[in-house]
Design a protein around this motif. Structure first.
Motif, PDB file in Angstrom:
ATOM      1  N   LEU A 120      34.572   9.211  93.848  1.00 22.84           N
ATOM      2  CA  LEU A 120      35.849   9.563  93.233  1.00 22.84           C
ATOM      3  C   LEU A 120      35.627  10.402  91.981  1.00 22.84           C
ATOM      4  O   LEU A 120      36.428  11.262  91.635  1.00 22.84           O
ATOM      5  N   TYR A 121      34.521  10.126  91.318  1.00 25.99           N
ATOM      6  CA  TYR A 121      34.196  10.935  90.140  1.00 25.99           C
ATOM      7  C   TYR A 121      33.558  12.262  90.549  1.00 25.99           C
ATOM      8  O   TYR A 121      33.916  13.328  90.054  1.00 25.99           O
ATOM      9  N   ILE A 129      27.532  12.884  88.211  1.00 24.27           N
ATOM     10  CA  ILE A 129      28.831  13.058  87.540  1.00 24.27           C
ATOM     11  C   ILE A 129      28.570  13.880  86.296  1.00 24.27           C
ATOM     12  O   ILE A 129      27.958  13.414  85.331  1.00 24.27           O
ATOM     13  N   LEU A 134      33.725  14.133  84.601  1.00 24.72           N
ATOM     14  CA  LEU A 134      34.192  12.950  83.885  1.00 24.72           C
ATOM     15  C   LEU A 134      35.470  13.264  83.106  1.00 24.72           C
ATOM     16  O   LEU A 134      36.431  12.494  83.131  1.00 24.72           O
ATOM     17  N   VAL A 137      38.512  13.277  85.358  1.00 23.71           N
ATOM     18  CA  VAL A 137      39.040  11.947  85.685  1.00 23.71           C
ATOM     19  C   VAL A 137      39.806  11.383  84.502  1.00 23.71           C
ATOM     20  O   VAL A 137      40.905  10.840  84.647  1.00 23.71           O
ATOM     21  N   LEU A 138      39.215  11.530  83.321  1.00 22.76           N
ATOM     22  CA  LEU A 138      39.882  11.020  82.115  1.00 22.76           C
ATOM     23  C   LEU A 138      41.239  11.671  81.946  1.00 22.76           C
ATOM     24  O   LEU A 138      42.226  11.015  81.615  1.00 22.76           O
ATOM     25  N   ARG A 139      41.269  12.973  82.205  1.00 17.85           N
ATOM     26  CA  ARG A 139      42.535  13.687  82.068  1.00 17.85           C
ATOM     27  C   ARG A 139      43.572  13.132  83.039  1.00 17.85           C
ATOM     28  O   ARG A 139      44.725  12.931  82.681  1.00 17.85           O
ATOM     29  N   SER A 140      43.169  12.863  84.275  1.00 15.39           N
ATOM     30  CA  SER A 140      44.132  12.328  85.250  1.00 15.39           C
ATOM     31  C   SER A 140      44.655  10.977  84.804  1.00 15.39           C
ATOM     32  O   SER A 140      45.828  10.684  84.951  1.00 15.39           O
ATOM     33  N   MET A 141      43.756  10.162  84.254  1.00 16.63           N
ATOM     34  CA  MET A 141      44.191   8.791  83.936  1.00 16.63           C
ATOM     35  C   MET A 141      44.996   8.739  82.660  1.00 16.63           C
ATOM     36  O   MET A 141      45.786   7.820  82.465  1.00 16.63           O
ATOM     37  N   ILE A 154      35.594  10.652  74.171  1.00 16.94           N
ATOM     38  CA  ILE A 154      35.353   9.534  75.088  1.00 16.94           C
ATOM     39  C   ILE A 154      34.300   9.919  76.111  1.00 16.94           C
ATOM     40  O   ILE A 154      33.373   9.152  76.404  1.00 16.94           O
ATOM     41  N   ARG A 157      30.836   9.910  74.621  1.00 15.83           N
ATOM     42  CA  ARG A 157      30.310   8.567  74.383  1.00 15.83           C
ATOM     43  C   ARG A 157      29.887   7.891  75.680  1.00 15.83           C
ATOM     44  O   ARG A 157      28.850   7.247  75.757  1.00 15.83           O
ATOM     45  N   THR A 158      30.719   8.077  76.701  1.00 15.13           N
ATOM     46  CA  THR A 158      30.386   7.428  77.971  1.00 15.13           C
ATOM     47  C   THR A 158      29.070   7.950  78.521  1.00 15.13           C
ATOM     48  O   THR A 158      28.225   7.181  78.985  1.00 15.13           O
ATOM     49  N   ILE A 170      25.553  11.838  84.946  1.00 15.51           N
ATOM     50  CA  ILE A 170      25.298  10.460  85.376  1.00 15.51           C
ATOM     51  C   ILE A 170      24.972  10.456  86.856  1.00 15.51           C
ATOM     52  O   ILE A 170      25.808  10.838  87.688  1.00 15.51           O
TER      53      ILE A 170
ATOM     54  N   GLU B  61      37.625   0.397  74.812  1.00 17.73           N
ATOM     55  CA  GLU B  61      37.430   1.816  75.102  1.00 17.73           C
ATOM     56  C   GLU B  61      37.403   2.055  76.589  1.00 17.73           C
ATOM     57  O   GLU B  61      37.610   1.156  77.368  1.00 17.73           O
ATOM     58  N   PHE B  62      37.074   3.261  76.959  1.00 15.30           N
ATOM     59  CA  PHE B  62      37.034   3.611  78.363  1.00 15.30           C
ATOM     60  C   PHE B  62      35.778   3.051  79.021  1.00 15.30           C
ATOM     61  O   PHE B  62      34.704   3.045  78.443  1.00 15.30           O
ATOM     62  N   MET B  64      33.630   3.148  82.819  1.00 21.20           N
ATOM     63  CA  MET B  64      33.540   3.853  84.095  1.00 21.20           C
ATOM     64  C   MET B  64      34.206   3.052  85.202  1.00 21.20           C
ATOM     65  O   MET B  64      34.716   3.612  86.162  1.00 21.20           O
ATOM     66  N   ILE B  67      38.227   3.015  86.799  1.00 21.76           N
ATOM     67  CA  ILE B  67      38.770   3.756  87.933  1.00 21.76           C
ATOM     68  C   ILE B  67      38.971   2.839  89.140  1.00 21.76           C
ATOM     69  O   ILE B  67      39.797   3.116  90.002  1.00 21.76           O
ATOM     70  N   PHE B  70      42.577   1.526  89.686  1.00 26.30           N
ATOM     71  CA  PHE B  70      43.495   2.483  90.301  1.00 26.30           C
ATOM     72  C   PHE B  70      43.122   2.756  91.748  1.00 26.30           C
ATOM     73  O   PHE B  70      43.983   2.943  92.608  1.00 26.30           O
ATOM     74  N   GLN B 389      50.182   6.046  83.392  1.00 23.77           N
ATOM     75  CA  GLN B 389      49.197   6.583  82.448  1.00 23.77           C
ATOM     76  C   GLN B 389      49.403   5.966  81.074  1.00 23.77           C
ATOM     77  O   GLN B 389      48.453   5.603  80.381  1.00 23.77           O
ATOM     78  N   TYR B 392      48.042   2.458  80.995  1.00 21.98           N
ATOM     79  CA  TYR B 392      46.586   2.423  80.985  1.00 21.98           C
ATOM     80  C   TYR B 392      46.067   2.772  79.598  1.00 21.98           C
ATOM     81  O   TYR B 392      45.162   2.120  79.073  1.00 21.98           O
ATOM     82  N   ILE B 397      42.539   2.536  75.526  1.00 21.95           N
ATOM     83  CA  ILE B 397      42.123   3.333  74.374  1.00 21.95           C
ATOM     84  C   ILE B 397      42.929   2.917  73.164  1.00 21.95           C
ATOM     85  O   ILE B 397      44.114   3.111  73.104  1.00 21.95           O
ATOM     86  N   TRP B 402      42.957   6.840  65.612  1.00 17.60           N
ATOM     87  CA  TRP B 402      43.472   7.808  66.565  1.00 17.60           C
ATOM     88  C   TRP B 402      44.943   7.521  66.808  1.00 17.60           C
ATOM     89  O   TRP B 402      45.287   6.536  67.442  1.00 17.60           O
TER      90      TRP B 402
END
Lengths: 194, 405
Positions: A120-121, A129, A134, A137-141, A154, A157-158, A170, B61-62, B64, B67, B70, B389, B392, B397, B402
């Protein structure tokens, strides 16, 4: 009267399908009914639009990616067999069968589920990835909820935390490592009734 | 013929009564879907993921793995979703000897097959011809008598009412509909609008069996058109030409005029706009709630064990549907008349509509959904995605400094 048999006989190679995916005949029948319900034009195949008609899915931030997971690269339609194979990833893991290294990896094992999430990523399927993926995906969520700088932060950092060989991406192994404490079987399983 | 029908009705009544003393609260007739949905919310799941995550800081925080939530929800909705399943017939926990209700393909033993065969014989060779004859005579009488009454200049409202009621009673018998009316003291009165949840076109006959209503609808051609035109000769129904249907002001005007005239019967409207499978109530269209008169809500709940009344218009045409109705065991339903409601101060039409919908859903034991029944055919709006969104981002976050939008 015997409508299990009549529905099952409509599906070619159903024995093989059940063997491969581990679904029972009752499950296959239900999935077939669902497939037919989604296939409004009765073509025997599903297209992305057919999935798009499901409201809850259209509402899902990564809905498009999930739909994409059903279609192999270059394919525009998905038939019933592929549909069931993908859904088989979400069967709860079989606790009874001992791990037999000579047999191929069952489709609903922890590794397979992780692979599904990884895909999915990793939209370009290069096995890693990247930072850009990445970010996507962040933008979608999160879309309107955070600024672009925050998103980048973010993502950085990830990657920093998960990327062990420092190639700024990754890989699947790094992905697996960073999720080793997560109960994948619970998070990525759907309990099929009966 | 009438006597034999009475006997048949007696038998079925006994059966119904022995099976249940009254229509049981529908919660016990649970709809079992394909999958068991996790009831945990987005917030709960994200918390769990945080607890097993790799970040050392205490701030959320975020992750992995986020996902996965969802992803699972998405796949769950592919396999089984709230809205699509409302447009197919409800499943039963135990089989009622009708092939059409045998959804999950249970194995049927020899003994059961024999019973089924016997049931088939009774239903098709005895019940069906009887019912078809009754239906034909009911409709025939309706057309003929209403036309005759139409010729009488003074109108003779009393006579017209009697004719309508009689014809509907015959039609109800022809379906072997066993109806229990609750709270008849709340029955709709003249100068009001009656709203009810919609499952099948038969809803009309079921309600009209107990009182006189003015129907609203589009005028059709063919046999139905003939019936419509005959009915309007003896009592004021509101039929619209196809072109007029789109004109909302015209519709609202005609409805208001009808309602203002206290000698005319209450208008019967189904605000959902489409047939739903009687396990839930979907969004009510606000048009009928804007008129500003008293609304009499009515909840109709069918007992699917004797025959599923839901009309799946994409699967069956009208004739096919009626044949299925007439070859089921019976149509058993409960009608609850709810106390009248009016729009309150500072409440707009949509809020009023939702209030009425909630009342009907509670009484009938149906799930109250905010989805639009028109989604049968259309798509969902973007605002829903934004809601997800937002939710979430709130639970994941929340780093210091921020500002969230």
């Amino acid at each position: 009267m015997g409508s299990t048999n009549s529905t099952l006989s409509k599906i070619p190679n159903v024995e093989e399908l059940m063997q491969e995916t581990g679904f029972t005949p009752a499950h296959i029948v239900r999935l077939y009914d669902r497939f037919e319900a989604l296939d409004k034009e009765k073509t025997g195949h599903l297209r992305p639009q057919d999935f798009g008609a499901i409201n809850r899915l259209a509402m899902n931030p990564i809905g498009d990616r999930i739909i994409g997971a059903f279609f192999s690269p270059g394919q525009e339609t998905v038939d019933f067999h592929s549909f069931v194979r993908i859904l088989a990833h979400f069967r709860p893991a079989d606790k009874k069968h001992p791990k037999d290294p000579s047999m191929p990896e069952p489709v609903n094992s922890r590794t397979s589920k992780l692979k599904f999430a990884f895909q999915l990523y990793d939209q370009d399927k290069d096995g890693k990835i990247s930072r850009a993926e990445l970010l996507q995906v962040l933008r979608s969520m999160l879309e309107m909820q955070v600024t672009e700088e925050q998103l980048e932060s973010i993502a950085d950092r990830t990657i920093q935390e998960a990327d062990l060989d420092k190639d700024d991406a990754i890989s699947f192994e790094e992905f697996r490592k960073s999720l080793e404490k997560v109960n994948i079987d619970h998070k990525m399983s759907i309990r099929f009734l009966r | 013929m009438y006597i034999s029908h009475l006997w048949e009705r007696q038998c079925l009544c006994c059966c119904v009564n022995s099976v249940s003393l009254s229509i049981p609260l529908p919660h016990s007739l649970s709809v079992s879907g394909i999958i068991a949905k996790e009831l945990s919310s987005l917030e709960q799941e994200i918390q769990e993921l945080r607890a097993s995550g790799t970040t050392l800081s205490s701030e959320p925080e975020f992750e992995m793995a986020d996902i996965m939530y969802f992803c699972r929800r998405g796949v769950e909705s592919i396999v089984d979703d709230e809205v699509t399943k409302r447009f197919s017939a409800q499943e039963l926990e135990s089989w009622n000897l009708l092939t059409r209700s045998n959804f999950n393909a249970r194995h049927i033993s020899l003994r059961l097959s024999v019973l089924w065969g016997l049931g088939l014989f009774i239903r098709y060779s005895f019940l069906l011809p009887l019912r078809v004859t009754l239906a034909a005579s009911g409709i025939g009488l309706l057309v003929v008598l209403t036309t005759i009454v139409g010729f009488i200049p003074s109108g003779w409202t009393y006579l017209s009412e009697k004719i309508h009621l009689m014809s509907y009673r015959i039609c109800v018998r022809s379906l072997t509909a066993i109806i229990t009316y609750h709270n008849s003291e709340n029955k709709p009165k003249n100068g009001g609008i009656c709203v009810a949840n919609h499952t099948t076109p038969i809803d009309v006959i079921i309600l009209a069996n107990d009182g006189c209503y003015s129907m609203v609808g589009q005028i059709h051609g063919g046999l139905i058109g003939v019936v419509q035109r005959a009915m309007v000769k003896s009592s004021p129904h509101i039929w619209f030409e196809r072109s007029e249907v789109k004109d909302r002001h015209l519709v609202a005007e005609r409805l208001s005029n009808h309602v203002a005239d206290k000698t005319k019967h209450p208008i019967l409207i189904f605000p959902e706009g489409t047939c739903i499978n009687n396990t839930s109530v979907m969004m009510f269209k606000k048009g009928s709630f804007e008129i500003g008169c008293t609304v009499y809500p009515v909840a109709i709940k069918y007992d699917p064990r004797f025959g599923d009344a839901f009309w799946n218009s994409s699967k069956f045409g009208m004739v096919n549907y009626l044949l299925r109705m007439m070859s089921s065991w019976a149509i058993v339903c409960s009608v609850w008349y709810l106390p009248p409601m009016s729009r309150e101060e500072g409440e707009d039409a949509v809020q009023f509509a939702n209030r009425v919908k909630a009342a009907i859903a509670t009484q009938g034991g149906l799930v109250d959904l905010l989805w639009d029944g028109g989604l049968k055919r259309g798509k969902v709006k973007n605002t829903f995605k934004e809601e997800q969104q937002k939710l979430y981002s709130k639970s994941s976050i929340n780093a210091t400094g921020w500002p969230l939008k």
